[in-house]
Design a protein around this motif. Structure first.
Motif, PDB file in Angstrom:
ATOM      1  N   ARG A  75      68.360  54.985  80.629  1.00 31.81           N
ATOM      2  CA  ARG A  75      69.118  56.088  81.211  1.00 31.81           C
ATOM      3  C   ARG A  75      70.338  55.581  81.972  1.00 31.81           C
ATOM      4  NH1 ARG A  75      66.595  61.139  82.457  1.00 31.81           N
ATOM      5  NH2 ARG A  75      68.712  61.789  82.059  1.00 31.81           N
ATOM      6  N   ASP A 101      80.177  57.829  85.126  1.00 37.89           N
ATOM      7  CA  ASP A 101      79.156  58.825  85.488  1.00 37.89           C
ATOM      8  C   ASP A 101      77.961  58.890  84.536  1.00 37.89           C
ATOM      9  OD1 ASP A 101      80.589  59.490  87.719  1.00 37.89           O
ATOM     10  OD2 ASP A 101      81.477  61.303  86.874  1.00 37.89           O
ATOM     11  N   LEU A 104      74.829  59.917  86.318  1.00 34.36           N
ATOM     12  CA  LEU A 104      74.788  61.225  86.986  1.00 34.36           C
ATOM     13  C   LEU A 104      73.579  62.051  86.565  1.00 34.36           C
ATOM     14  CD1 LEU A 104      75.908  63.461  88.796  1.00 34.36           C
ATOM     15  CD2 LEU A 104      77.396  64.143  86.892  1.00 34.36           C
ATOM     16  N   GLN A 105      73.381  62.261  85.266  1.00 29.68           N
ATOM     17  CA  GLN A 105      72.279  63.120  84.815  1.00 29.68           C
ATOM     18  C   GLN A 105      70.914  62.551  85.170  1.00 29.68           C
ATOM     19  OE1 GLN A 105      72.734  66.339  83.765  1.00 29.68           O
ATOM     20  NE2 GLN A 105      70.550  66.344  84.247  1.00 29.68           N
ATOM     21  N   PRO A 106      70.673  61.245  84.949  1.00 33.45           N
ATOM     22  CA  PRO A 106      69.369  60.708  85.383  1.00 33.45           C
ATOM     23  C   PRO A 106      69.142  60.859  86.893  1.00 33.45           C
ATOM     24  CG  PRO A 106      70.503  59.111  83.993  1.00 33.45           C
ATOM     25  CD  PRO A 106      71.445  60.245  84.214  1.00 33.45           C
ATOM     26  N   LEU A 108      70.439  63.303  88.802  1.00 31.70           N
ATOM     27  CA  LEU A 108      70.144  64.720  89.023  1.00 31.70           C
ATOM     28  C   LEU A 108      68.692  65.039  88.650  1.00 31.70           C
ATOM     29  CD1 LEU A 108      73.450  66.340  87.716  1.00 31.70           C
ATOM     30  CD2 LEU A 108      72.550  66.523  90.052  1.00 31.70           C
ATOM     31  N   ASP A 109      68.220  64.467  87.549  1.00 34.56           N
ATOM     32  CA  ASP A 109      66.826  64.673  87.132  1.00 34.56           C
ATOM     33  C   ASP A 109      65.858  64.143  88.188  1.00 34.56           C
ATOM     34  OD1 ASP A 109      67.858  65.732  84.790  1.00 34.56           O
ATOM     35  OD2 ASP A 109      67.432  63.951  83.575  1.00 34.56           O
ATOM     36  N   PHE A 136      79.346  58.979  91.484  1.00 39.79           N
ATOM     37  CA  PHE A 136      78.656  60.090  90.820  1.00 39.79           C
ATOM     38  C   PHE A 136      77.698  60.810  91.764  1.00 39.79           C
ATOM     39  CE2 PHE A 136      75.861  56.480  90.107  1.00 39.79           C
ATOM     40  CZ  PHE A 136      74.606  57.002  90.377  1.00 39.79           C
ATOM     41  N   THR A 137      77.265  60.137  92.838  1.00 37.35           N
ATOM     42  CA  THR A 137      76.342  60.775  93.785  1.00 37.35           C
ATOM     43  C   THR A 137      77.023  61.901  94.550  1.00 37.35           C
ATOM     44  OG1 THR A 137      76.830  59.169  95.535  1.00 37.35           O
ATOM     45  CG2 THR A 137      74.994  58.654  94.049  1.00 37.35           C
ATOM     46  N   THR A 139      79.228  63.955  93.189  1.00 34.34           N
ATOM     47  CA  THR A 139      79.136  65.075  92.247  1.00 34.34           C
ATOM     48  C   THR A 139      77.750  65.690  92.296  1.00 34.34           C
ATOM     49  OG1 THR A 139      80.738  63.964  90.810  1.00 34.34           O
ATOM     50  CG2 THR A 139      79.430  65.740  89.825  1.00 34.34           C
ATOM     51  N   ALA A 140      76.709  64.843  92.311  1.00 38.52           N
ATOM     52  CA  ALA A 140      75.331  65.344  92.375  1.00 38.52           C
ATOM     53  C   ALA A 140      75.112  66.151  93.650  1.00 38.52           C
ATOM     54  CB  ALA A 140      74.347  64.176  92.301  1.00 38.52           C
ATOM     55  N   ARG A 143      76.871  69.545  93.412  1.00 40.99           N
ATOM     56  CA  ARG A 143      76.173  70.470  92.503  1.00 40.99           C
ATOM     57  C   ARG A 143      74.934  71.074  93.154  1.00 40.99           C
ATOM     58  NH1 ARG A 143      76.201  67.889  86.416  1.00 40.99           N
ATOM     59  NH2 ARG A 143      78.458  67.662  86.253  1.00 40.99           N
TER      60      ARG A 143
END
Length: 199
Positions: A75, A101, A104-106, A108-109, A136-137, A139-140, A143
């Motif tokens: 990831r 980024d 980013l998604q991992p 957020l998960d 990227f944190t 952005t998290a 969100r």
């Protein structure tokens, strides 16, 4: 000031995946834990395994309100072959993935998992404390509507050096012009103009 027993601030701390950054973030997380915070430290799975290997398999067990989580292998955007090394990962690719980024998604998960109300083990995530290089944190946090703080984990000496980029450009030392700049003689050039740093 200690935190009320009725409400624990749950800080998720995520350093850049490099040894000195992890060490600095861990020290900061310990101080926050001492002040009553619930702490979750996040590493890549590769670094998590290295930590367990160096400290012992059960070294992270049994710490009340202080836990470790990992972004799983694969990831972080690195190829499977990079997880087989016992020494280090491809730093250039890892840095590129951080900048782009990929994490980013991992992340957020992971935050969703940590804040899952059906899991009564942890309080919901209250804030994110991240290494300055882990943009990227931000952005998290935006969100999810969480406050975030950036922690500059480099030494004072490194920080003073970073502040000299403009001077390096003005003196023609940066960016490097060609491969001749990678020779030992050039790399050993003395830079004696930085205030407070002895040559």
């Amino acid at each position: 000031m200690a935190i009320s027993l009725h409400y624990k601030v749950h800080a998720v701390c995520i350093p850049s995946p490099f040894q000195s950054h992890i060490k600095a973030m861990l020290q900061s997380a310990k101080l926050l834990h001492h002040k009553g915070f619930h702490i979750t430290c996040v590493n890549t799975e590769f670094n998590h395994r290295c930590f367990l290997k160096s400290r012992g398999h059960h070294s992270l067990d049994g710490l009340p309100n202080f836990r470790f989580e990992a972004i799983p292998d694969g990831r972080d955007g690195l190829p499977a072959s990079s997880y087989e090394s016992s020494t280090t990962q491809d730093m250039y690719s890892l840095c590129e993935n951080i900048i782009n980024d990929v994490l980013l998604q991992p992340f957020l998960d992971l935050l969703a998992k940590l804040s899952d109300s059906s899991n009564n083990v942890n309080p919901a995530v209250s804030c994110i404390i991240s290494d300055d290089f882990m943009a990227f944190t931000i952005t998290a946090a935006q969100r999810l509507g969480l406050p975030s703080a950036l922690f500059f984990t480099i030494s004072a000496c490194s920080f003073k050096g970073l502040k000299q980029f403009q001077t390096l450009k003005e003196k023609g030392l940066f960016p490097l012009k060609d491969e001749s700049c990678l020779k030992k003689e050039y790399l050993d050039s003395v830079m004696d103009w930085i205030p407070g740093m002895a040559a």
